[in-house]
Design a protein around this motif. Structure first.
Motif, PDB file in Angstrom:
ATOM      1  N   UNK A 238     -24.614 -36.569  30.301  1.00 49.52           N
ATOM      2  CA  UNK A 238     -25.486 -37.729  30.145  1.00 49.52           C
ATOM      3  C   UNK A 238     -25.610 -38.441  31.491  1.00 49.52           C
ATOM      4  N   UNK A 239     -26.857 -38.629  31.934  1.00 56.19           N
ATOM      5  CA  UNK A 239     -27.081 -39.298  33.217  1.00 56.19           C
ATOM      6  C   UNK A 239     -27.702 -40.680  33.052  1.00 56.19           C
ATOM      7  N   UNK A 240     -27.838 -41.136  31.808  1.00 56.38           N
ATOM      8  CA  UNK A 240     -28.395 -42.458  31.570  1.00 56.38           C
ATOM      9  C   UNK A 240     -28.167 -42.898  30.138  1.00 56.38           C
ATOM     10  N   UNK A 241     -28.450 -44.176  29.888  1.00 60.75           N
ATOM     11  CA  UNK A 241     -28.273 -44.730  28.550  1.00 60.75           C
ATOM     12  C   UNK A 241     -29.430 -45.656  28.214  1.00 60.75           C
ATOM     13  N   UNK A 412     -21.789 -38.958  32.248  1.00 59.65           N
ATOM     14  CA  UNK A 412     -20.956 -38.890  31.052  1.00 59.65           C
ATOM     15  C   UNK A 412     -20.744 -37.445  30.655  1.00 59.65           C
ATOM     16  N   UNK A 413     -19.482 -37.042  30.529  1.00 58.15           N
ATOM     17  CA  UNK A 413     -19.183 -35.633  30.267  1.00 58.15           C
ATOM     18  C   UNK A 413     -17.846 -35.502  29.558  1.00 58.15           C
ATOM     19  N   UNK A 414     -17.865 -34.901  28.381  1.00 59.23           N
ATOM     20  CA  UNK A 414     -16.630 -34.546  27.670  1.00 59.23           C
ATOM     21  C   UNK A 414     -16.667 -33.038  27.449  1.00 59.23           C
ATOM     22  N   UNK A 415     -15.760 -32.283  28.035  1.00 55.24           N
ATOM     23  CA  UNK A 415     -15.837 -30.818  27.979  1.00 55.24           C
ATOM     24  C   UNK A 415     -15.416 -30.250  26.617  1.00 55.24           C
TER      25      UNK A 415
END
Length: 452
Positions: A238-241, A412-415
């Motif tokens: 995710x690069x934005x919200x 935003x990153x959850x592997x």
């Protein structure tokens, strides 16, 4: 199929088989039942061994045990006592030989920061952020106690926070542990940050912290924060919200007896306002349905969440209020959108006003092209791991929005791929092997961005 599932099927077969034998009188029911009972006993033993084997498999895995210890801390909203989390993180910092600081912008809302100094500490640093708090649970709806960290026979670790987001905080630390054990030294300083109250908006956590001199002294150039699980092979970044607007629209009107037909009532004005917002909802649904490539983060969502007012059932109220939770797509012009709401209130009738419960300003998305060297490094690391990425706008709100708001690019990153999305759900779990693979993924990513 697990042994326990097979046992359930066999038990059902006993009932069905017994009834069939009785009707047809072709078999000796007693013998059939005895044979199946014997099989069930064997399979019960096997199931017990499976559970023991899976628990034993991870018993000596320090990363899993650290993760479970963290999950067992009930840092559940509301009114979290963060003392256990702070003590746990101090212990982790000691085991990693890393200095640790605890900041309190707001009393009893600790922000815990571990520091791994780089070879060139004057370079902008890397921030690895996660939050310590978790959402409430409905314990009766859980298969296992929600703060037990129970590992089942399939290797699933059940606990609140296993996906959102104690997993990521621990993966940061375990990845750094592996890098340090290999003698790796990074160019940039890496800060591992654990913040409070993200699950209730982060107002006393990251939102205030980014404006302090302590945060500015960290000299952060790039940040990583939470994403979410992906049910397929791809990893979501995710690069934005979207911007969160929570609006209370107040509709005053002429009061009177409930038996009358009065003009200019609060109810009439309320209906007009609700209809306008509901029409917007239908419009956004059509946009989302029109393109299979769009996700919920690409459109504006509106939901009516509260209506309040009035004194009793036979009195026309002098005011009614409706509350809307709005998440503005990153493409929306905020000024035009608010002007539209003002116009609706004017059209609804005299005295209709609105106020914000929550108002997020427009924040630019993090660039995911060659102009962002941190993104180039991040993408290079995941490409080397042959990971498939799906770039999206985050549908909810995370602390990344506050970091981006002060001009710092954040991803935003959850592997967690091939994993059902269970954040805030009953029976939240993460497979142990997925957690461990995430450590390996972060090991490569952290090294890449810290050497960018």
């Amino acid at each position: 199929m697990s042994s326990e599932t097979k046992i359930k099927s066999l038990r059902a077969a006993v009932v069905y088989g017994g009834a069939t034998c009785q009707m047809d009188q072709l078999f000796n029911v007693t013998i059939v039942k005895s044979m199946i009972s014997a099989v069930i006993k064997v399979m019960l033993i096997r199931a017990s061994r499976e559970r023991y084997t899976m628990a034993a498999k991870y018993a000596n895995n320090s990363a899993i045990q650290n993760f479970i210890e963290y999950l067992k801390i009930p840092s559940v909203q509301p009114d979290v006592n963060y003392d256990e989390c702070v003590n746990f993180l101090k212990k982790q910092a000691a085991s990693l030989a890393l200095p640790i600081k605890v900041y309190e912008v707001v009393p009893h809302k600790p922000i815990v920061v571990l520091k791994w100094e780089g070879i060139e500490p004057k370079l902008p640093s890397i921030l690895l952020n996660s939050h310590m708090d978790v959402v409430p649970v409905f314990e009766k709806s859980w298969t296992y106690p929600p703060f037990s960290g129970h590992i089942d026979e399939d290797g699933k670790i059940f606990a609140r926070g296993s996906q959102d987001m104690k997993c990521v905080g621990m993966q940061y630390l375990e990845a750094i542990r592996k890098l340090k054990q290999r003698g790796v030294q990074l160019q940039r300083t890496v800060y591992i940050c654990f913040v409070p109250d993200e699950e209730i908006g982060g107002h006393d956590g990251m939102k205030k912290f980014v404006h302090t001199s302590d945060f500015k002294a960290l000299n952060v150039g790039f940040a990583l924060d939470e994403g979410m699980a992906s049910p397929n092979e791809e990893f979501i970044i995710f690069n934005g919200e979207r911007s969160i607007w929570q609006i209370h629209v107040h509709c005053p009107g002429r009061p009177g007896h409930g038996s009358l037909l009065l003009p200019d009532t609060a109810g009439e004005k309320l209906r007009y306002v609700i209809n306008k917002f509901m029409d917007l909802i239908e419009q956004q649904k059509k946009i989302l349905d029109s393109d299979s490539k769009l996700t919920i983060g690409d459109v504006t969502t509106v939901n009516l969440t509260q209506i309040y007012g009035g004194v009793q059932s036979n009195v026309i109220p002098e005011k009614l209020t409706v509350v809307f939770d709005i998440r503005l797509a990153v493409t929306v012009d905020h000024n035009k959108f608010e002007s539209m709401i003002k116009q609706w209130c004017k059209e609804a009738g005299d005295g209709v006003t609105y106020e914000f419960e929550q108002f997020n300003e427009k924040v630019e998305c993090t660039k995911t092209d060659n102009t962002n060297p941190y993104w180039v490094a991040f993408k290079s690391a995941v490409d080397n791991l042959n990971l498939k990425l799906d770039r999206r706008i985050f549908p909810g709100g995370t602390d990344s929005r506050y970091v981006r708001q002060v001009g710092i690019p954040a991803i935003g990153f959850s592997p967690m791929n091939n994993t059902p999305v269970l954040l805030h759900d009953h029976d939240e779990f993460l497979e142990a092997d997925v957690f461990l693979r995430g450590i390996d993924i972060y090991e490569k990513i952290i090294a890449a961005v810290a050497n960018a």
